[in-house]
Enzyme design. Sequence first.
Site, PDB file in Angstrom:
ATOM      1  N   ASP A   1       0.810  -1.209   0.000  1.00  0.00           N
ATOM      2  CA  ASP A   1       0.000   0.000   0.000  1.00  0.00           C
ATOM      3  C   ASP A   1       0.848   1.265   0.000  1.00  0.00           C
ATOM      4  O   ASP A   1       0.450   2.279  -0.580  1.00  0.00           O
ATOM      5  CB  ASP A   1      -0.912   0.009   1.231  1.00  0.00           C
ATOM      6  CG  ASP A   1      -2.184  -0.795   1.010  1.00  0.00           C
ATOM      7  OD1 ASP A   1      -2.371  -1.323  -0.105  1.00  0.00           O
ATOM      8  OD2 ASP A   1      -2.990  -0.904   1.950  1.00  0.00           O
ATOM      9  N   GLY A   2       2.005   1.235   0.664  1.00  0.00           N
ATOM     10  CA  GLY A   2       2.859   2.417   0.696  1.00  0.00           C
ATOM     11  C   GLY A   2       3.310   2.823  -0.697  1.00  0.00           C
ATOM     12  O   GLY A   2       3.277   4.010  -1.058  1.00  0.00           O
TER      13      GLY A   2
ATOM     14  N   ASN B   1      -5.589   9.498   2.109  1.00  0.00           N
ATOM     15  CA  ASN B   1      -6.211   8.736   3.203  1.00  0.00           C
ATOM     16  C   ASN B   1      -6.543   9.600   4.422  1.00  0.00           C
ATOM     17  O   ASN B   1      -7.656   9.563   4.921  1.00  0.00           O
ATOM     18  CB  ASN B   1      -5.349   7.534   3.595  1.00  0.00           C
ATOM     19  CG  ASN B   1      -3.892   7.897   3.739  1.00  0.00           C
ATOM     20  OD1 ASN B   1      -3.486   9.054   3.587  1.00  0.00           O
ATOM     21  ND2 ASN B   1      -3.065   6.904   4.032  1.00  0.00           N
ATOM     22  N   GLU B   2      -5.594  10.402   4.908  1.00  0.00           N
ATOM     23  CA  GLU B   2      -5.869  11.178   6.111  1.00  0.00           C
ATOM     24  C   GLU B   2      -4.934  12.373   6.205  1.00  0.00           C
ATOM     25  O   GLU B   2      -3.844  12.382   5.628  1.00  0.00           O
ATOM     26  CB  GLU B   2      -5.696  10.304   7.363  1.00  0.00           C
ATOM     27  CG  GLU B   2      -4.254   9.987   7.695  1.00  0.00           C
ATOM     28  CD  GLU B   2      -4.017   8.521   8.001  1.00  0.00           C
ATOM     29  OE1 GLU B   2      -4.985   7.749   7.993  1.00  0.00           O
ATOM     30  OE2 GLU B   2      -2.850   8.152   8.211  1.00  0.00           O
TER      31      GLU B   2
ATOM     32  N   ASP C   1      -4.024  15.669  22.131  1.00  0.00           N
ATOM     33  CA  ASP C   1      -2.833  15.412  21.312  1.00  0.00           C
ATOM     34  C   ASP C   1      -3.036  15.759  19.846  1.00  0.00           C
ATOM     35  O   ASP C   1      -2.066  15.900  19.105  1.00  0.00           O
ATOM     36  CB  ASP C   1      -2.430  13.941  21.425  1.00  0.00           C
ATOM     37  CG  ASP C   1      -1.939  13.577  22.811  1.00  0.00           C
ATOM     38  OD1 ASP C   1      -1.524  14.490  23.549  1.00  0.00           O
ATOM     39  OD2 ASP C   1      -1.980  12.382  23.164  1.00  0.00           O
TER      40      ASP C   1
ATOM     41  N   THR D   1      -9.825   2.823   7.689  1.00  0.00           N
ATOM     42  CA  THR D   1      -9.469   1.542   8.298  1.00  0.00           C
ATOM     43  C   THR D   1      -8.141   1.592   9.040  1.00  0.00           C
ATOM     44  O   THR D   1      -7.791   0.643   9.732  1.00  0.00           O
ATOM     45  CB  THR D   1      -9.365   0.436   7.231  1.00  0.00           C
ATOM     46  OG1 THR D   1      -8.342   0.784   6.299  1.00  0.00           O
ATOM     47  CG2 THR D   1     -10.675   0.270   6.494  1.00  0.00           C
TER      48      THR D   1
ATOM     49  N   TYR E   1      -5.106   4.622  10.595  1.00  0.00           N
ATOM     50  CA  TYR E   1      -4.767   5.439  11.763  1.00  0.00           C
ATOM     51  C   TYR E   1      -6.031   5.914  12.475  1.00  0.00           C
ATOM     52  O   TYR E   1      -6.094   5.972  13.704  1.00  0.00           O
ATOM     53  CB  TYR E   1      -3.924   6.627  11.304  1.00  0.00           C
ATOM     54  CG  TYR E   1      -3.240   7.385  12.408  1.00  0.00           C
ATOM     55  CD1 TYR E   1      -2.267   6.787  13.200  1.00  0.00           C
ATOM     56  CD2 TYR E   1      -3.548   8.719  12.650  1.00  0.00           C
ATOM     57  CE1 TYR E   1      -1.630   7.493  14.206  1.00  0.00           C
ATOM     58  CE2 TYR E   1      -2.926   9.432  13.648  1.00  0.00           C
ATOM     59  CZ  TYR E   1      -1.963   8.818  14.424  1.00  0.00           C
ATOM     60  OH  TYR E   1      -1.337   9.523  15.425  1.00  0.00           O
ATOM     61  N   ASN E   2      -7.045   6.235  11.701  1.00  0.00           N
ATOM     62  CA  ASN E   2      -8.326   6.650  12.270  1.00  0.00           C
ATOM     63  C   ASN E   2      -8.907   5.577  13.190  1.00  0.00           C
ATOM     64  O   ASN E   2      -9.365   5.868  14.304  1.00  0.00           O
ATOM     65  CB  ASN E   2      -9.285   6.971  11.114  1.00  0.00           C
ATOM     66  CG  ASN E   2     -10.727   7.065  11.542  1.00  0.00           C
ATOM     67  OD1 ASN E   2     -11.128   8.005  12.208  1.00  0.00           O
ATOM     68  ND2 ASN E   2     -11.519   6.074  11.137  1.00  0.00           N
TER      69      ASN E   2
END
Length: 253
Positions: free
Chosen positions: A41-42, A113-114, A143, A154, A156-157
């Site tokens: 994915d990276g 993604n984020e 934080d 799916t 870090y969230n």
Amino acid sequence: MKIAFRASPKPGAQRALHELSSRYGQAAVAEADFIVTLGGDGTALEALHEALAMPAKPVFAMRTDSSTGILCNSLRTHGLIERLQAASRVQLPVLQAEIEQAGGRSRVLFAINEIVLERQVFQQARLKVAVHGKGVPTSIKGDGLVLTTPIGSTGYNRAHDGPLLPLGSSLLALTGIGIRRPSVWSPIPLSDRDILDVEVIDAAHRPVQIRTVFETIPNICRARLFRSPDRTVTLLLGREAQSRLCTPFGRQC
């Protein structure tokens, strides 16, 4: 048909790169009809970010044995042209952030993604958060915050108890990281037409940075985050990859 191959530095990906480029050639990205990635994915996300400036450039990702990821098709070095032609096109939304740093410098960044706002030092961040044109701002201490798209929900969230967004929905999610005040804070679902305004309170003593998978911008004073109105990226998926991608979302494809 012109193909630009991108591969992770892992040996398996490099071997596949040599075999595929020898068989199909290696085109420059600007001249290619397709970008094909070899890795996980990276590597796929790197190519999708590269394609941001070329929205008609689809990305077909193949996963090598040592890599993981839900964005990738299985690796096969034969029949690539037929697989590219038969693959389904999935349009992924792009997040955009317009940022003002300390000193007045303006920056813009994009994410698939984020986007994460997070404290830079030991002291927790103090943020004033508002959905543009809706209600009154909310002051929080913690934080940081995560704004995510469905495809990013799916990762870090979810690690911060954020909601799993329906794949293909017109939603975003705003999830807190270690929020201490207000104590009743919970993740907020947003329309992908909403605009999120964030102001850093006491930025000199409680500095905040904003980051994506590939870029970090420190010492921000305020940021406006939203779904980019004129940018998308195209991911190509075979039937097997479609099924794998839908599995975390509890969907059948």
